[in-house]
Design a protein around this motif. Sequence first.
Motif, PDB file in Angstrom:
ATOM      1  N   GLY A 152       0.768  -1.117   0.128  1.00  0.00           N
ATOM      2  CA  GLY A 152       0.094  -0.101  -0.198  1.00  0.00           C
ATOM      3  C   GLY A 152       0.949   1.302  -0.070  1.00  0.00           C
ATOM      4  N   THR A 153       1.795   1.326   0.912  1.00  0.00           N
ATOM      5  CA  THR A 153       2.689   2.431   0.816  1.00  0.00           C
ATOM      6  C   THR A 153       3.369   2.795  -0.314  1.00  0.00           C
ATOM      7  N   ASP A 161      -7.237   6.573  -1.428  1.00  0.00           N
ATOM      8  CA  ASP A 161      -6.481   5.697  -0.760  1.00  0.00           C
ATOM      9  C   ASP A 161      -7.448   4.587  -0.254  1.00  0.00           C
ATOM     10  N   GLN A 219      -7.265  -0.069   1.960  1.00  0.00           N
ATOM     11  CA  GLN A 219      -8.110  -0.909   3.035  1.00  0.00           C
ATOM     12  C   GLN A 219      -9.557  -1.069   2.702  1.00  0.00           C
ATOM     13  N   LYS A 266      -3.579  -4.640   0.449  1.00  0.00           N
ATOM     14  CA  LYS A 266      -4.135  -5.329   1.267  1.00  0.00           C
ATOM     15  C   LYS A 266      -4.793  -6.778   0.433  1.00  0.00           C
TER      16      LYS A 266
HETATM   17  N1  PLP Z   1      -2.918   3.205   3.301  1.00  0.00           N
HETATM   18  C1  PLP Z   1      -3.889   2.608   4.044  1.00  0.00           C
HETATM   19  C2  PLP Z   1      -5.572   3.319   3.963  1.00  0.00           C
HETATM   20  C3  PLP Z   1      -3.673   1.528   5.020  1.00  0.00           C
HETATM   21  O1  PLP Z   1      -4.539   1.078   5.772  1.00  0.00           O
HETATM   22  C4  PLP Z   1      -2.274   1.108   4.744  1.00  0.00           C
HETATM   23  C5  PLP Z   1      -2.161  -0.300   5.828  1.00  0.00           C
HETATM   24  O2  PLP Z   1      -2.908  -0.317   6.615  1.00  0.00           O
HETATM   25  C6  PLP Z   1      -1.474   1.448   4.197  1.00  0.00           C
HETATM   26  C7  PLP Z   1      -1.928   2.530   3.135  1.00  0.00           C
HETATM   27  C8  PLP Z   1      -0.110   1.077   3.860  1.00  0.00           C
HETATM   28  O3  PLP Z   1      -0.163  -0.328   3.189  1.00  0.00           O
HETATM   29  P1  PLP Z   1       0.909  -1.203   3.560  1.00  0.00           P
HETATM   30  O4  PLP Z   1       1.179  -1.825   5.015  1.00  0.00           O
HETATM   31  O5  PLP Z   1       0.613  -2.479   2.560  1.00  0.00           O
HETATM   32  O6  PLP Z   1       2.354  -0.536   2.985  1.00  0.00           O
END
Ligand code: PLP
Length: 393
Positions: free
Chosen positions: A102-103, A219, A222, A248
């Motif tokens: 996600g990041t 975003d 989730q 996710k």
């Molecule tokens: N964005 C949202 C809304 C999230 O809930 C998360 C993780 O919980 C992330 C980004 C980051 O995802 P990742 O942990 O796969 O890098």
Amino acid sequence: MACVKEDREYVLNLYNRLPLSIDHGKGMYLYDEDGREYLDFYSGIAVNTLGHQHPRIMEAMKEQLASFTHLSNYFCAPSQVKLARLLVQNSFAGKVFFANSGTEANEAMLKLARKYGQGISEKKTRFVSLERGFHGRTFGGMSLTGNDSYKVQFGPTMEGITHIPLNDVDALKKAVDENTCGIIFEIIQGEGGLKGVSEEFMEAVKETARKFKALILVDEVQTGLMRTGKLFAHEYFDITPDAMTLAKGLGGGLPIGAMLVHERLENVLQPGDHGSTFGGNPVAAAAGSALMEVILQEDFRERVEKSSLYLLEKLNYLKEKYPLIITDIRGRGLMIGLEVGAYAERIRNDALKKNLLLNVTGKTVLRLLPALIVEEKDIDLFGEIMDDVLSAM
Ligand code: PLP
């Protein structure tokens, strides 16, 4: 419990782990080394969308493993292309970029918006995001995140980000100007306590974004992929994002992230501008395509809606019975938060003793993220255990 012991010895202690040594999972349940069965309301924090070891996902992974596991992004991989096609055909997007998390998907979105902004004016570099929003742990994701506890210890973060309170239309209007390249937010704040954006705020986002040519960046890491009862949570509103991120659930348990980009922006990033060695791994993408095919079936959406209503019924019953403990129920679909104040940790620990796995977020909120295959009998069991736990308080 060899795993727990060695974990403490060899793995950096960053996660506040549960004292469990899981042997295997099946559907809604996890089983420890001693064969104890746990009802899993984490689903890997919204990753195991179809529960553990779903046959369609396992089959797709095996099939891909038999041909190749990785090629490098100098080659196109059929499973990756198929997943991209399924995403494009079922969303606002014209094209997809694949990352691993996600990041990382959010990093791509930051770069997209910055380059878009640079095409208009050198000063168009600023972002607006939300207090209590969460966007990841890399420097960009962390900088966008609207909660100091994730970042104060790490020195200067990215410049040019204004955090405004959720649903504060005046603050939004003040924060967005011609130097804003993107407004980024979650539809429901997953880590921040399950609060969601309002209709009025969405309208204001649309209006200010249009006025100042800022991108609407959603975003859905989730909230995406049917978690909230729609394929993407922004579909609850009359809004078309310019870009959206997913991760996710997207890889059926394997790591993959994606940035979906509207057609009118698909040429902003050019060859060499961005990339990832592992991004869009073929096995993860094959699992992702299998997942998409399952959740896109018409009766699947109905099933999620039915389970969500049934769960809400149970939760409302518990809230009425224990009004001093459960003070609010928030969220949508199968992404639900229970505001339980200082009881959160105790409920989680007591539930664990009764073989129910519950996640706490924002210190005071129980975050319920069951797999979307959850059935009435699982929800009944959840209700019984919760009733037991709460009545003992
Ligand atoms: N964005 C949202 C809304 C999230 O809930 C998360 C993780 O919980 C992330 C980004 C980051 O995802 P990742 O942990 O796969 O890098």
